[in-house]
Design a protein around this motif. Structure first.
Motif, PDB file in Angstrom:
ATOM      1  N   PHE A  55      10.886  14.781   4.810  1.00 54.57           N
ATOM      2  CA  PHE A  55       9.721  15.633   4.590  1.00 54.57           C
ATOM      3  C   PHE A  55       8.480  15.066   5.255  1.00 54.57           C
ATOM      4  O   PHE A  55       7.693  15.786   5.847  1.00 54.57           O
ATOM      5  CB  PHE A  55       9.479  15.821   3.097  1.00 54.57           C
ATOM      6  CG  PHE A  55       9.170  17.240   2.810  1.00 54.57           C
ATOM      7  CD1 PHE A  55      10.147  18.102   2.365  1.00 54.57           C
ATOM      8  CD2 PHE A  55       7.901  17.730   3.065  1.00 54.57           C
ATOM      9  CE1 PHE A  55       9.867  19.432   2.164  1.00 54.57           C
ATOM     10  CE2 PHE A  55       7.616  19.058   2.869  1.00 54.57           C
ATOM     11  CZ  PHE A  55       8.602  19.917   2.419  1.00 54.57           C
ATOM     12  N   GLU A  56       8.318  13.760   5.186  1.00 50.05           N
ATOM     13  CA  GLU A  56       7.124  13.181   5.778  1.00 50.05           C
ATOM     14  C   GLU A  56       7.142  13.271   7.288  1.00 50.05           C
ATOM     15  O   GLU A  56       6.100  13.327   7.929  1.00 50.05           O
ATOM     16  CB  GLU A  56       6.940  11.745   5.301  1.00 50.05           C
ATOM     17  CG  GLU A  56       6.153  11.784   4.022  1.00 50.05           C
ATOM     18  CD  GLU A  56       6.016  10.482   3.310  1.00 50.05           C
ATOM     19  OE1 GLU A  56       6.225   9.429   3.930  1.00 50.05           O
ATOM     20  OE2 GLU A  56       5.679  10.535   2.127  1.00 50.05           O
ATOM     21  N   VAL A  81       2.149   6.589  -6.865  1.00 55.40           N
ATOM     22  CA  VAL A  81       1.091   7.532  -7.249  1.00 55.40           C
ATOM     23  C   VAL A  81       1.580   8.964  -7.076  1.00 55.40           C
ATOM     24  O   VAL A  81       1.409   9.815  -7.960  1.00 55.40           O
ATOM     25  CB  VAL A  81      -0.171   7.299  -6.390  1.00 55.40           C
ATOM     26  CG1 VAL A  81      -1.156   8.443  -6.565  1.00 55.40           C
ATOM     27  CG2 VAL A  81      -0.818   5.980  -6.764  1.00 55.40           C
ATOM     28  N   LYS A  82       2.197   9.225  -5.932  1.00 53.03           N
ATOM     29  CA  LYS A  82       2.666  10.590  -5.672  1.00 53.03           C
ATOM     30  C   LYS A  82       3.670  11.034  -6.730  1.00 53.03           C
ATOM     31  O   LYS A  82       3.646  12.155  -7.199  1.00 53.03           O
ATOM     32  CB  LYS A  82       3.340  10.656  -4.294  1.00 53.03           C
ATOM     33  CG  LYS A  82       2.382  10.666  -3.160  1.00 53.03           C
ATOM     34  CD  LYS A  82       3.069  11.142  -1.897  1.00 53.03           C
ATOM     35  CE  LYS A  82       3.456  12.588  -2.027  1.00 53.03           C
ATOM     36  NZ  LYS A  82       3.597  13.261  -0.741  1.00 53.03           N
ATOM     37  N   ILE A 130       6.018  17.102   7.764  1.00 55.37           N
ATOM     38  CA  ILE A 130       4.593  17.414   7.574  1.00 55.37           C
ATOM     39  C   ILE A 130       3.715  16.586   8.500  1.00 55.37           C
ATOM     40  O   ILE A 130       2.504  16.747   8.508  1.00 55.37           O
ATOM     41  CB  ILE A 130       4.109  17.239   6.112  1.00 55.37           C
ATOM     42  CG1 ILE A 130       4.162  15.784   5.687  1.00 55.37           C
ATOM     43  CG2 ILE A 130       4.894  18.110   5.171  1.00 55.37           C
ATOM     44  CD1 ILE A 130       3.391  15.524   4.399  1.00 55.37           C
ATOM     45  N   TYR A 169       3.158  13.370   8.491  1.00 53.06           N
ATOM     46  CA  TYR A 169       2.583  12.132   7.971  1.00 53.06           C
ATOM     47  C   TYR A 169       3.206  10.899   8.627  1.00 53.06           C
ATOM     48  O   TYR A 169       2.538   9.888   8.823  1.00 53.06           O
ATOM     49  CB  TYR A 169       2.752  12.059   6.445  1.00 53.06           C
ATOM     50  CG  TYR A 169       1.887  10.996   5.830  1.00 53.06           C
ATOM     51  CD1 TYR A 169       0.516  11.191   5.687  1.00 53.06           C
ATOM     52  CD2 TYR A 169       2.412   9.767   5.443  1.00 53.06           C
ATOM     53  CE1 TYR A 169      -0.298  10.206   5.171  1.00 53.06           C
ATOM     54  CE2 TYR A 169       1.599   8.772   4.915  1.00 53.06           C
ATOM     55  CZ  TYR A 169       0.253   9.001   4.779  1.00 53.06           C
ATOM     56  OH  TYR A 169      -0.556   8.019   4.278  1.00 53.06           O
ATOM     57  N   ARG A 206       2.158  11.753 -10.148  1.00 49.65           N
ATOM     58  CA  ARG A 206       1.358  12.970 -10.208  1.00 49.65           C
ATOM     59  C   ARG A 206       2.204  14.233 -10.139  1.00 49.65           C
ATOM     60  O   ARG A 206       1.739  15.303 -10.475  1.00 49.65           O
ATOM     61  CB  ARG A 206       0.388  12.998  -9.033  1.00 49.65           C
ATOM     62  CG  ARG A 206      -0.726  12.018  -9.244  1.00 49.65           C
ATOM     63  CD  ARG A 206      -1.865  12.333  -8.311  1.00 49.65           C
ATOM     64  NE  ARG A 206      -2.702  11.163  -8.182  1.00 49.65           N
ATOM     65  CZ  ARG A 206      -3.408  10.896  -7.110  1.00 49.65           C
ATOM     66  NH1 ARG A 206      -3.374  11.720  -6.091  1.00 49.65           N
ATOM     67  NH2 ARG A 206      -4.157   9.821  -7.065  1.00 49.65           N
ATOM     68  N   ARG A 207       3.407  14.085  -9.655  1.00 50.96           N
ATOM     69  CA  ARG A 207       4.216  15.297  -9.492  1.00 50.96           C
ATOM     70  C   ARG A 207       5.105  15.475 -10.698  1.00 50.96           C
ATOM     71  O   ARG A 207       6.293  15.242 -10.661  1.00 50.96           O
ATOM     72  CB  ARG A 207       5.058  15.177  -8.222  1.00 50.96           C
ATOM     73  CG  ARG A 207       4.613  16.166  -7.179  1.00 50.96           C
ATOM     74  CD  ARG A 207       5.580  16.224  -6.056  1.00 50.96           C
ATOM     75  NE  ARG A 207       6.058  14.903  -5.674  1.00 50.96           N
ATOM     76  CZ  ARG A 207       6.805  14.687  -4.614  1.00 50.96           C
ATOM     77  NH1 ARG A 207       7.130  15.672  -3.832  1.00 50.96           N
ATOM     78  NH2 ARG A 207       7.225  13.479  -4.324  1.00 50.96           N
ATOM     79  N   VAL A 247       0.841  -1.199   0.000  1.00 49.91           N
ATOM     80  CA  VAL A 247       0.000   0.000   0.000  1.00 49.91           C
ATOM     81  C   VAL A 247       0.878   1.252   0.000  1.00 49.91           C
ATOM     82  O   VAL A 247       0.659   2.190  -0.780  1.00 49.91           O
ATOM     83  CB  VAL A 247      -0.937   0.013   1.226  1.00 49.91           C
ATOM     84  CG1 VAL A 247      -1.637   1.364   1.351  1.00 49.91           C
ATOM     85  CG2 VAL A 247      -1.955  -1.103   1.130  1.00 49.91           C
ATOM     86  N   LEU A 248       1.883   1.247   0.849  1.00 49.60           N
ATOM     87  CA  LEU A 248       2.734   2.436   0.958  1.00 49.60           C
ATOM     88  C   LEU A 248       3.598   2.628  -0.287  1.00 49.60           C
ATOM     89  O   LEU A 248       3.873   3.758  -0.699  1.00 49.60           O
ATOM     90  CB  LEU A 248       3.605   2.349   2.209  1.00 49.60           C
ATOM     91  CG  LEU A 248       2.835   2.505   3.532  1.00 49.60           C
ATOM     92  CD1 LEU A 248       3.753   2.324   4.727  1.00 49.60           C
ATOM     93  CD2 LEU A 248       2.164   3.869   3.592  1.00 49.60           C
ATOM     94  N   TRP A 287       2.698   1.700  -3.265  1.00 47.84           N
ATOM     95  CA  TRP A 287       1.736   2.216  -4.252  1.00 47.84           C
ATOM     96  C   TRP A 287       1.577   3.719  -4.073  1.00 47.84           C
ATOM     97  O   TRP A 287       1.544   4.480  -5.033  1.00 47.84           O
ATOM     98  CB  TRP A 287       0.396   1.482  -4.069  1.00 47.84           C
ATOM     99  CG  TRP A 287      -0.712   2.041  -4.896  1.00 47.84           C
ATOM    100  CD1 TRP A 287      -0.962   1.806  -6.218  1.00 47.84           C
ATOM    101  CD2 TRP A 287      -1.737   2.936  -4.447  1.00 47.84           C
ATOM    102  NE1 TRP A 287      -2.058   2.508  -6.617  1.00 47.84           N
ATOM    103  CE2 TRP A 287      -2.558   3.221  -5.561  1.00 47.84           C
ATOM    104  CE3 TRP A 287      -2.036   3.537  -3.225  1.00 47.84           C
ATOM    105  CZ2 TRP A 287      -3.661   4.059  -5.475  1.00 47.84           C
ATOM    106  CZ3 TRP A 287      -3.127   4.380  -3.145  1.00 47.84           C
ATOM    107  CH2 TRP A 287      -3.930   4.633  -4.263  1.00 47.84           C
ATOM    108  N   ARG A 288       1.504   4.144  -2.817  1.00 53.65           N
ATOM    109  CA  ARG A 288       1.379   5.574  -2.536  1.00 53.65           C
ATOM    110  C   ARG A 288       2.583   6.349  -3.091  1.00 53.65           C
ATOM    111  O   ARG A 288       2.424   7.406  -3.705  1.00 53.65           O
ATOM    112  CB  ARG A 288       1.273   5.778  -1.019  1.00 53.65           C
ATOM    113  CG  ARG A 288       1.339   7.212  -0.595  1.00 53.65           C
ATOM    114  CD  ARG A 288       1.118   7.380   0.899  1.00 53.65           C
ATOM    115  NE  ARG A 288       1.302   8.766   1.256  1.00 53.65           N
ATOM    116  CZ  ARG A 288       2.448   9.300   1.643  1.00 53.65           C
ATOM    117  NH1 ARG A 288       3.515   8.533   1.753  1.00 53.65           N
ATOM    118  NH2 ARG A 288       2.535  10.575   1.919  1.00 53.65           N
TER     119      ARG A 288
END
Ligand SMILES: Nc1ncnc2c1ncn2[C@@H]1O[C@H](COP(=O)(O)OP(=O)(O)OP(=O)(O)O)[C@@H](O)[C@H]1O
Ligand SMILES: [Mg+2]
Lengths: 280, 327
Positions: free
Chosen positions: A105-106, A14-15, A109, A111, A18-19, A7-8, A10-11
């Protein structure tokens, strides 16, 4: 653990997809480098020089002698091809480092807090970062390789799918080791400036002390010693061996070395990450 | 009644400094329990220990019977945490954040989608679900944090200063959300330094000061411990404030002028009121009111300090700063 890791990961993917600006930027650098080093330092250009007052016949002979020498040293008469193949290894180094920035960074923020309070093994957080980097490197290497071809990279005539697969494997081994190390390190850093400082400290020396840009036999002997243990060298040599047929006395030794080193770095990175995730 | 959360002698030291200094309390099922205290009281540190993010220096706590020090994995399964600092990934959409969260708690793809929709709707975020979190308002971000904490239907929810930095309207909106969760039977531990918030929402309040709990009880019980009530008299003509004060003092009452009104501290307002009314016969009075003691007064009496202390830094401005750096 597997499902959380997937799952992570995949995240991560995806991120990244998209960037687009980041995606473009991460490609621009190596292409720029290939063009800069490869095209402007093209060694044969030196040989093409017209020297006043020297008979044409002599020039021809000097030229062919120099070409042979260049071919012997670089494994190709084309320095561009030499740099482009080496850049595949350097690129894995840079991308592994970039991937680690995401960890810092995570944390910043918040996360990471979210992940730490979830009932998932902390190792899945670490592995997803490493796998994410390896995925990015796979895709970007393919793009870089294609661009290299378009810019005139010359492959060996007998190239086959096994060579391409082997190239990918060598790059992945390097990425696994470096990403693990940098990711593990990043879990213990709370300030991204520190990470950038480390990146600057590590990236360029690692690149220049390898066979990525210049062949080992052109280096002073102390640098050769460093370059011989530098995994970038082994990866670059393997890639050249497979893609352009530059002779390599013991390819399997390089593979074994990369495997062993990557496993060690994976272990170190894993433990460092666990340490960095003990408390939030 | 069943105790869902039980903290026993929790201590957390940071380099020798005791941020939490022996905190014990228990929360019953379905209860809303508040930690009320000023900045630096140790509320967040307490919540972090209860949610397994920090290891106690000593002491232990149990959530649904699981020890936070020995069975952190089991504790994580049953709790939801809305931390004081925001946690959502603002580069992704609200939907992504909640969906990924659901997947991390082991829900299948279909379950996760259904559940994500459910909690987003519950938090009134469904219309904004496909927008990047970076575009959300402060109140929306807080509600998203709650949505993310609810995907696995936790039986205990920790809310660390959920209304910090929100305007009055969003704050009220969030209170309604909290009340709705309580109505659904979720046990809630809330921290706040707004006394109206603790008073409006809590079944019981623990007043925290310098790492310790100085008093626990329902808001009514706590207030009953502050002796006396206050009568406020507001003359029609503000110029008559001093005259009113003097008249009342002549009648043997303790009077102060506070913000356009005369305040009288009395034992029991109902018996004193007739006396005040007759004393003020010659004055045109606009209003007369009785104030029951507030938690603020309780806090002042217990600690000798006010709750507000110095003002909070707005956490959203910090996030915005990070976001702008990132671009
Ligand atoms: N990681 C840390 N290292 C050192 N000191 C810390 C750390 N975390 C908290 N503290 C200190 O512990 C004390 C309690 O902090 P805590 O965040 O728990 O307070 P709080 O009640 O949540 O306050 P606020 O209302 O401001 O959120 C503070 O003095 C704080 O500076
Ligand atoms: Mg706090």
């Amino acid at each position: 653990m597997l499902s959380a890791t997937l799952v992570l990961t995949w995240r991560e993917v995806v991120k990244w997809v998209r960037r687009r600006p980041v995606l473009v930027m991460s490609l621009v650098t190596p292409i720029f480098w290939i063009a800069l080093f490869g095209k402007s330092y093209n060694l044969l250009n030196l040989v093409q020089l017209q020297v006043q007052g020297v008979p044409q016949v002599v020039l021809e002979q000097v030229r062919s002698l120099l070409s042979q020498a260049v071919e012997k040293i670089f494994g190709t008469t084309d320095y561009f091809t030499y740099v482009a193949t080496g850049m595949l290894a350097v690129f894995a180094l840079f991308q592994s480092m970039f991937g680690a920035v995401g960890v810092v960074f995570e944390r910043r923020i918040g996360y990471l807090t979210r992940l730490l309070v979830a009932p998932i093994p902390r190792s899945s957080i670490f592995f997803s970062k490493v796998l994410g980097s390896m995925f990015r490197i796979s895709v970007l290497s393919l793009v870089l390789f294609t661009i290299g071809l378009l810019m005139g990279m010359q492959l060996k005539p007998s190239i086959g799918p096994a060579d391409l697969l082997g190239t990918w494997g060598a790059i992945m081994l390097l990425s696994l080791g470096l990403s693990s190390l940098f990711t593990g390190m990043a879990f213990n850093i709370t300030n991204q400036e520190v990470l950038f400082a480390i990146a600057n400290l590590v990236n360029l020396p690692l690149m220049f002390s390898s066979s990525a840009l210049f062949p080992l036999d052109q280096m002073p002997s102390w640098l050769q010693t460093v370059a011989r243990v530098n995994p970038i060298s082994h990866t670059a040599d393997l890639v050249r061996y497979l893609l352009i047929g530059k002779p390599l006395p013991e390819p399997l030794a390089s593979v074994a070395y990369l495997m062993a080193l990557s496993l060690v770095l994976l272990g170190i990175g894993y433990l460092a990450a666990q340490r960095g995730m003990r408390e939030a | 009644m069943e105790e869902v959360v039980k903290a026993g002698g929790l201590v957390k030291e940071f380099n020798g400094f005791r941020a939490v200094d022996g905190v014990s309390f228990s929360i019953r099922r379905g209860e809303l329990f508040s930690l009320l205290g000023p900045n630096g009281a140790g509320k967040t540190t307490t919540i972090k220990m209860l949610s397994t993010l920090l290891t106690p220096t000593s002491g232990d706590a149990y959530v649904e019977g699981y020890s936070v020090t020995r069975e952190p994995g089991k504790v994580r399964r049953v709790i939801g945490l809305v931390p004081q600092d925001l946690t959502a990934d603002d580069e992704m959409t609200g939907w992504d954040n909640v969906y990924i969260q659901a997947r991390l708690y082991g829900l299948s793809r279909g379950e996760a989608q259904a559940r994500a929709r459910e909690v987003l709707e519950l938090m009134g975020l469904w219309d904004a679900a496909r927008r990047r979190v970076g575009t959300y308002s402060g109140g929306m971000r807080r509600r998203l944090e709650i949505a993310m904490s609810l995907v696995h239907e936790p039986s205990v929810l920790f809310l660390d200063e959920p209304t910090l930095g929100l305007d009055v309207q969003s704050r009220r909106g969030l209170w309604r959300v909290v009340e709705e969760l309580k109505r659904r039977g979720v046990t809630i531990l809330l921290t706040t330094h707004y006394m109206e918030e603790a008073e409006a929402l809590s079944d019981r309040v623990a007043i925290m000061h310098r790492g310790r709990i100085v008093e626990v009880g329902s808001p009514e019980e706590l207030k009953a411990r502050v002796r006396g009530e206050t009568i406020y008299v507001e003359p029609l003509d503000p110029g008559e404030l001093e005259r009113v004060k003097n008249i009342l003092e002549e009648n043997g009452l303790e009077a102060h002028v506070i913000e356009g009104r005369v305040a009288l501290r009395v034992e029991r307002a109902d018996t004193v009121l007739p006396q005040v009314a007759s004393a003020l016969q010659g004055v045109r009075v606009k209003s007369m009111s009785i104030a029951k003691p507030s938690l603020e007064e309780v806090f002042i009496q217990l600690t000798g300090e006010t709750l507000s202390g110095e003002e909070h830094v707005d956490p959203f401005s910090f996030r915005r700063m990070i976001r702008s750096v990132r671009r």
